[in-house]
Scaffold this active site. Structure first.
Site, short mmCIF file in Angstrom:
data_model
loop_
_atom_site.label_atom_id
_atom_site.label_comp_id
_atom_site.label_asym_id
_atom_site.label_seq_id
_atom_site.Cartn_x
_atom_site.Cartn_y
_atom_site.Cartn_z
N ASP A 63 -47.67 -36.25 21.08
CA ASP A 63 -46.93 -37.29 20.95
C ASP A 63 -46.91 -37.51 19.40
O ASP A 63 -47.29 -36.86 18.60
CB ASP A 63 -47.91 -38.74 21.53
CG ASP A 63 -47.11 -39.96 21.71
OD1 ASP A 63 -45.89 -39.80 21.22
OD2 ASP A 63 -47.48 -40.92 22.25
C1 BGC Z 1 -44.76 -42.71 22.01
C2 BGC Z 1 -44.17 -41.93 23.16
C3 BGC Z 1 -42.60 -41.73 22.69
C4 BGC Z 1 -42.76 -41.04 21.47
C5 BGC Z 1 -41.33 -40.73 21.12
C6 BGC Z 1 -44.47 -42.24 20.71
O1 BGC Z 1 -44.82 -43.23 19.68
O2 BGC Z 1 -45.90 -43.11 22.23
O3 BGC Z 1 -44.31 -42.42 24.43
O4 BGC Z 1 -42.29 -40.63 23.69
O5 BGC Z 1 -43.33 -42.05 20.69
O6 BGC Z 1 -40.57 -41.76 20.86
#
Ligand code: BGC
Length: 714
Positions: free
Chosen positions: A258
């Site tokens: 993530d």
């Molecule tokens: C979130 C994810 C997301 C990623 C990309 C993160 O902050 O937890 O769910 O896919 O960002 O945007």
């Protein structure tokens, strides 16, 4: 592995490999490429060379923009490896469907699949090849803002819905990524990014199955989560990332971190340096690092120092290149990007029709004192800040624009062919404690007996980074509802929100409550269909609605405790598992929801009182539509294993069926219950069933007590 991939792996330097395993925000890398991209560049300490060789960009799309970025990239990358564009297409791209928690309430896998497919079709034309969805985190705490992204508190249902999303994305031609592995939804106190501590048993039984179901359905990527789990940040969990995901589940797709989670292992207090972060993450087979540069900065030297084998790096690289191959990018680096076609497809009548259907099937009728459906020829007025609100799209609305959405007022006016009076009642910030608008609202609607009060929390109050410690309806809106009722009106509330909100304060003043969630682009039309009775509310809750915020986390599949409060009354609170100031039960339980007719369910029967290893029984019950309208009920099957080597929950969902009956019609509803469905992780760690007695429940929600006794004989 194709020859092309093999050749690339041979030709690429370690530095180039590390870049390929990195994903960044397009704004950071391609500052100068198109006018549409602005940003600071260099924020991750990337050199021009690094930028030229990056593997993927995230959350950037638009057909023309994507082409420009890809062209720019290909002109610089020495190996001409196309970028892959990934985006959070969570509940639609341009046409926005209800938030996943709402869609979950449809209990309709085919519908979820269809919405995912249409999301994929719009996304591909807009330059996206892969979505960071489905999110199948088990959610039990409505304070957590991201409950809106999940389909709820039941592991079985989350697995079914997650699989439906995977199938839909694939049908629509887009790759997909299941997230957030693992147990991110167990954030303590519902506070975003907070610590999680989940026993191994709990993990296996409740939190992991839905991710696994998606992997088995062919999810192309898995995203590891941010959270500290049992003392170790997820990217440090070899047990989960390697032993469980790779070895036990056989996942050979790309594992991506993530956002910045690799370097966050430092802030967690787990690792001291970026170098250690890179070594740990690559060692745990994390193939792609999102938005931090540990790999770019340290992988080459780690290999040279012998701390990481080049074969380990090559394996991750292979997975990344295979993913690009799967997306067809080597043949056509723009994917299916097509600006012209996108104009016809985005928000097309067919997509809007699906969004309307999905919103109809997602709204849950929680209370109805005979006021709904409204009669089209009886006058009524609207009140509340959501009556004319067009931002009812919910968080993660991708390219969705409020101006393309239909408000409740617009939907009702279009259906009725007449103008409606509406009074906001809450001026300014609807979360602020300003009740000064109430008298004017009462004045504006005073000639109308029935008021549709449109209230709730704004889209921005849920989603990532949007936890709330108090999930009651904002005070001025609760005051508005009370004032309307006290002024003698009949009040039908339509409540918007990305989470279960505490409705206890408004419930006594509402004659009806329709929980609309964040219904998306066609929300207003769908709500009109429901309020006016053109459609029946058929959705049922997939998250318990607490009576008070302090009950969170609250979920139906909990344990009895040694001192259960039975009956659940306030008088019965001494030295037993209870609260002094509220009941244990939620205001509205999992599986609950009303339609426009009445039901009677009785006579649960089993084809045999005994079941054996590998055997099955049929569970049946008699369902009757006792109301005056045709309607559909969601009949649910639950079990309880009364005594086991590991204590079992009070109820576990094992099946559900939608049954449509004409007024007065009666039908026997049958479920197949197999011995396999009685299995769990026993005290010895085996996934097996244990001999003994089970309660088999059939009901219209999880509070049902309608049951029959089944004995498993071994
Ligand atoms: C979130 C994810 C997301 C990623 C990309 C993160 O902050 O937890 O769910 O896919 O960002 O945007």
């Amino acid at each position: 592995m194709t020859e092309r991939i093999e050749k690339l792996i041979e030709e690429m330097s370690l530095e180039e490999k590390a870049r390929q395993l990195t994903q960044v925000n397009a704004k950071i890398v391609y500052t100068a490429t198109t006018a549409a991209i602005t940003g600071t560049g260099g924020a991750m300490g990337l050199s021009e060379e690094d930028k030229a060789g990056i593997g993927s960009v995230l959350n950037f799309s638009g057909a023309d923009e994507e082409k420009a970025v890809q062209d720019d990239h290909l002109s610089k990358d020495p190996h001409k490896i196309p970028l892959i564009f990934m985006q959070d297409v969570i509940h639609g791209c341009h046409t926005i469907f209800p938030v996943p928690l709402a869609l979950g309430c449809s209990f309709d896998e085919a519908l979820a699949e269809e919405c995912a497919e249409m999301s994929a079709v719009e996304s591909r034309l807009n330059g996206v090849q892969l979505t960071f969805s489905p999110m199948v985190d088990l959610v039990r705490d409505a304070r957590w803002g991201r409950v809106m992204e999940s389909t709820g508190e039941d592991p079985y249902l989350n697995g079914l819905m997650g699989k439906a999303f995977v199938r839909g994305y694939h049908k629509g031609g887009m790759l997909c990524c299941v997230k957030h592995f693992a147990a991110y939804g167990a954030a303590e106190a519902g506070r975003e990014y907070n610590t999680t501590d989940v026993s191994e048993r709990n993990l296996k039984e409740y939190f992991l199955p839905a991710y696994r179901a998606c992997v088995e359905e062919g999810a192309d990527l898995v995203m590891s989560s941010f959270n500290l789990l049992n003392g170790i940040p997820l990217n440090g969990h070899k047990d989960l990332l390697v032993d469980t995901l790779r070895k036990e589940w056989g996942f050979d797709g790309v594992l991506i971190s993530d956002y910045a989670a690799v370097k966050e292992m430092i802030a967690h207090g787990y690792l001291e340096t970026m170098e250690e972060c890179a070594e740990t993450a690559i060692g745990n087979e994390l193939d792609m690092e999102m938005m931090s540069s540990a790999y770019v900065r340290h992988l080459p030297e780690l290999v040279k120092e012998g701390k990481v084998s080049e074969e380990r790096v090559n394996e991750s690289l292979r997975r990344v290149l295979e993913m690009k191959e799967k997306a067809g990018l080597f043949e056509c680096p723009y994917g299916d990007t097509d600006a012209e076609k996108a104009k016809d497809v985005n928000l097309s009548p067919a997509h809007r029709a699906l969004a309307r259907k999905a919103a109809v099937r997602s709204a849950v009728l929680l209370k109805n004192g005979g006021v709904l459906p409204l009669s089209a020829d009886r006058p009524f007025a609207l009140a509340g800040p959501f009556a004319e609100e067009k931002n009812i799209l919910g968080s993660w609305a991708c390219h969705g624009r409020p101006e393309d959405a239909v408000s409740v007022k617009e939907g009702l006016e279009a259906a009725l062919g007449r103008k409606l009076v509406s009074a906001k009642g809450c001026e300014g910030d609807i979360l602020a404690a300003d009740e000064s608008g109430i008298p004017a609202a009462l004045e504006a609607v005073k000639g109308f007996k029935t008021i549709v009060a449109c209230i709730g929390e704004p889209s921005a109050s849920s989603g990532e980074g949007a936890s709330r410690a108090d999930i009651r309806i904002p005070a001025p809106q609760a005051a508005l509802v009370k004032a309307l009722k006290e002024a003698g009106h009949t009040v039908a509330a339509v409540v918007f929100g990305g989470r279960p909100q505490v409705l206890s304060e408004i419930e006594p003043y509402c004659d009806a409550i329709l929980y609309a969630w964040q219904p998306g682009t066609e929300g207003g039309n769908a709500i009109a269909d429901l309020l006016l009775g053109k459609e029946e509310p058929t959705a049922r809750l997939t998250m318990s609605f607490p009576r008070k915020t302090g009950q969170c986390p609250i979920y139906y599949n909990c344990f009895n405790t040694g001192r259960p409060r039975i009956p659940d009354t306030l008088e019965n609170s001494n030295y037993i598992s209870s609260y002094r100031d509220t009941l244990n039960a939620p205001l509205y339980p999992f599986g609950y929801g009303l339609g426009y007719t009445d039901w009677e369910l009785k006579g649960v029967r089993l084809s045999s009182e005994k079941i054996v290893e590998g055997g099955r029984v049929t569970v049946s019950a008699l369902l009757k539509n006792t109301g005056k309208r045709a309607g559909s009920a969601l009949v649910q099957l639950y079990i309880r294993d009364r005594f086991a080597s590991v204590v079992r929950p009070l109820k576990e969902l094992k099946g559900f069926q939608r049954v449509s009956l004409a007024a007065g019609e009666e039908r026997e509803v049958c479920f197949d219950l197999s011995e396999e469905m009685l299995r769990f992780y026993t005290a010895s760690g085996e996934f097996a069933s244990e001999a003994g007695k089970f309660d088999v429940f059939v009901g219209l929600d999880s509070s049902t007590s309608l049951s029959a006794e089944l004995t498993l004989v071994k």
